[in-house]
Design a protein around this motif. Structure first.
Motif, PDB file in Angstrom:
ATOM      1  N   VAL A   3       2.220  -2.501   2.695  1.00 60.32           N
ATOM      2  CA  VAL A   3       2.293  -3.691   1.841  1.00 60.32           C
ATOM      3  C   VAL A   3       1.028  -4.539   1.983  1.00 60.32           C
ATOM      4  O   VAL A   3       0.545  -5.106   1.002  1.00 60.32           O
ATOM      5  CB  VAL A   3       3.562  -4.511   2.154  1.00 60.32           C
ATOM      6  N   LEU A   4       0.465  -4.603   3.177  1.00 60.24           N
ATOM      7  CA  LEU A   4      -0.746  -5.402   3.370  1.00 60.24           C
ATOM      8  C   LEU A   4      -1.989  -4.747   2.772  1.00 60.24           C
ATOM      9  O   LEU A   4      -2.845  -5.436   2.210  1.00 60.24           O
ATOM     10  CB  LEU A   4      -0.976  -5.679   4.860  1.00 60.24           C
ATOM     11  N   LEU A   6       1.449 -12.612  -4.101  1.00 57.59           N
ATOM     12  CA  LEU A   6       1.434 -13.147  -2.741  1.00 57.59           C
ATOM     13  C   LEU A   6       2.838 -13.539  -2.292  1.00 57.59           C
ATOM     14  O   LEU A   6       3.279 -13.179  -1.190  1.00 57.59           O
ATOM     15  CB  LEU A   6       0.493 -14.350  -2.647  1.00 57.59           C
ATOM     16  N   VAL A   7       3.561 -14.247  -3.135  1.00 59.09           N
ATOM     17  CA  VAL A   7       4.923 -14.676  -2.783  1.00 59.09           C
ATOM     18  C   VAL A   7       5.833 -13.472  -2.589  1.00 59.09           C
ATOM     19  O   VAL A   7       6.600 -13.403  -1.618  1.00 59.09           O
ATOM     20  CB  VAL A   7       5.484 -15.626  -3.876  1.00 59.09           C
ATOM     21  N   LEU A   8       5.743 -12.493  -3.468  1.00 63.23           N
ATOM     22  CA  LEU A   8       6.575 -11.291  -3.339  1.00 63.23           C
ATOM     23  C   LEU A   8       6.207 -10.480  -2.101  1.00 63.23           C
ATOM     24  O   LEU A   8       7.091  -9.913  -1.438  1.00 63.23           O
ATOM     25  CB  LEU A   8       6.459 -10.427  -4.597  1.00 63.23           C
ATOM     26  N   ASP A   9       4.921 -10.424  -1.764  1.00 66.26           N
ATOM     27  CA  ASP A   9       4.502  -9.707  -0.560  1.00 66.26           C
ATOM     28  C   ASP A   9       5.035 -10.390   0.701  1.00 66.26           C
ATOM     29  O   ASP A   9       5.484  -9.717   1.629  1.00 66.26           O
ATOM     30  CB  ASP A   9       2.981  -9.588  -0.495  1.00 66.26           C
ATOM     31  N   VAL A  10       4.995 -11.707   0.736  1.00 60.95           N
ATOM     32  CA  VAL A  10       5.532 -12.433   1.894  1.00 60.95           C
ATOM     33  C   VAL A  10       7.029 -12.170   2.008  1.00 60.95           C
ATOM     34  O   VAL A  10       7.546 -11.914   3.100  1.00 60.95           O
ATOM     35  CB  VAL A  10       5.225 -13.943   1.785  1.00 60.95           C
ATOM     36  N   TRP A  11       7.734 -12.200   0.870  1.00 58.45           N
ATOM     37  CA  TRP A  11       9.168 -11.910   0.862  1.00 58.45           C
ATOM     38  C   TRP A  11       9.431 -10.485   1.360  1.00 58.45           C
ATOM     39  O   TRP A  11      10.354 -10.261   2.152  1.00 58.45           O
ATOM     40  CB  TRP A  11       9.720 -12.110  -0.545  1.00 58.45           C
ATOM     41  N   VAL A  42       8.581   1.680  14.389  1.00 59.96           N
ATOM     42  CA  VAL A  42       7.473   2.465  13.822  1.00 59.96           C
ATOM     43  C   VAL A  42       7.513   2.407  12.298  1.00 59.96           C
ATOM     44  O   VAL A  42       6.485   2.212  11.648  1.00 59.96           O
ATOM     45  CB  VAL A  42       7.547   3.933  14.310  1.00 59.96           C
ATOM     46  N   ASN A  43       8.702   2.553  11.731  1.00 57.45           N
ATOM     47  CA  ASN A  43       8.832   2.483  10.279  1.00 57.45           C
ATOM     48  C   ASN A  43       8.481   1.099   9.752  1.00 57.45           C
ATOM     49  O   ASN A  43       7.856   0.965   8.699  1.00 57.45           O
ATOM     50  CB  ASN A  43      10.244   2.865   9.845  1.00 57.45           C
ATOM     51  N   LYS A  44       8.889   0.067  10.470  1.00 60.21           N
ATOM     52  CA  LYS A  44       8.555  -1.301  10.065  1.00 60.21           C
ATOM     53  C   LYS A  44       7.045  -1.492  10.024  1.00 60.21           C
ATOM     54  O   LYS A  44       6.511  -2.062   9.077  1.00 60.21           O
ATOM     55  CB  LYS A  44       9.172  -2.321  11.023  1.00 60.21           C
ATOM     56  N   LEU A  71       7.509  -8.667   3.355  1.00 58.55           N
ATOM     57  CA  LEU A  71       7.208  -8.591   4.787  1.00 58.55           C
ATOM     58  C   LEU A  71       8.347  -9.165   5.622  1.00 58.55           C
ATOM     59  O   LEU A  71       8.732  -8.592   6.650  1.00 58.55           O
ATOM     60  CB  LEU A  71       5.895  -9.310   5.093  1.00 58.55           C
ATOM     61  N   ILE A  72       8.902 -10.280   5.184  1.00 56.71           N
ATOM     62  CA  ILE A  72      10.032 -10.874   5.915  1.00 56.71           C
ATOM     63  C   ILE A  72      11.223  -9.928   5.890  1.00 56.71           C
ATOM     64  O   ILE A  72      11.886  -9.722   6.904  1.00 56.71           O
ATOM     65  CB  ILE A  72      10.391 -12.251   5.321  1.00 56.71           C
ATOM     66  N   SER A  73      11.487  -9.330   4.734  1.00 57.94           N
ATOM     67  CA  SER A  73      12.602  -8.389   4.619  1.00 57.94           C
ATOM     68  C   SER A  73      12.394  -7.156   5.488  1.00 57.94           C
ATOM     69  O   SER A  73      13.340  -6.642   6.089  1.00 57.94           O
ATOM     70  CB  SER A  73      12.782  -7.962   3.160  1.00 57.94           C
TER      71      SER A  73
END
Length: 61
Positions: free
Chosen positions: A42-43, A15-20, A33-35, A22-24
């Motif tokens: 990732v989700l 969870l922490v790595l996924d949030v990191w 579009v790529n974002k 997503l922010i990146s």
């Protein structure tokens, strides 16, 4: 009982790595579009999406 603790800890780390990630992704200079595609990946696939993003994803500004 130990398996539950290890699984919970693994889930928290993911969870922490996924949030990191997503922010990146959001802060990167990639096209919108790529974002969106990276965020969806990732989700939907938290562990695999994180690994693929780390290897091939857009870099921060």
């Amino acid at each position: 009982m130990m398996g539950l603790s290890v699984g919970g800890l693994f889930g928290l780390v993911v969870l922490v790595l996924d949030v990191w990630a997503l922010i990146s992704i959001i802060q990167s200079s990639a096209e919108t579009v790529n974002k969106v595609l990276w965020v969806v990946l990732v989700l939907l696939l938290p562990v695999l999406g994180l690994i693929v993003w780390f290897l091939f994803g857009p870099k921060s500004r």
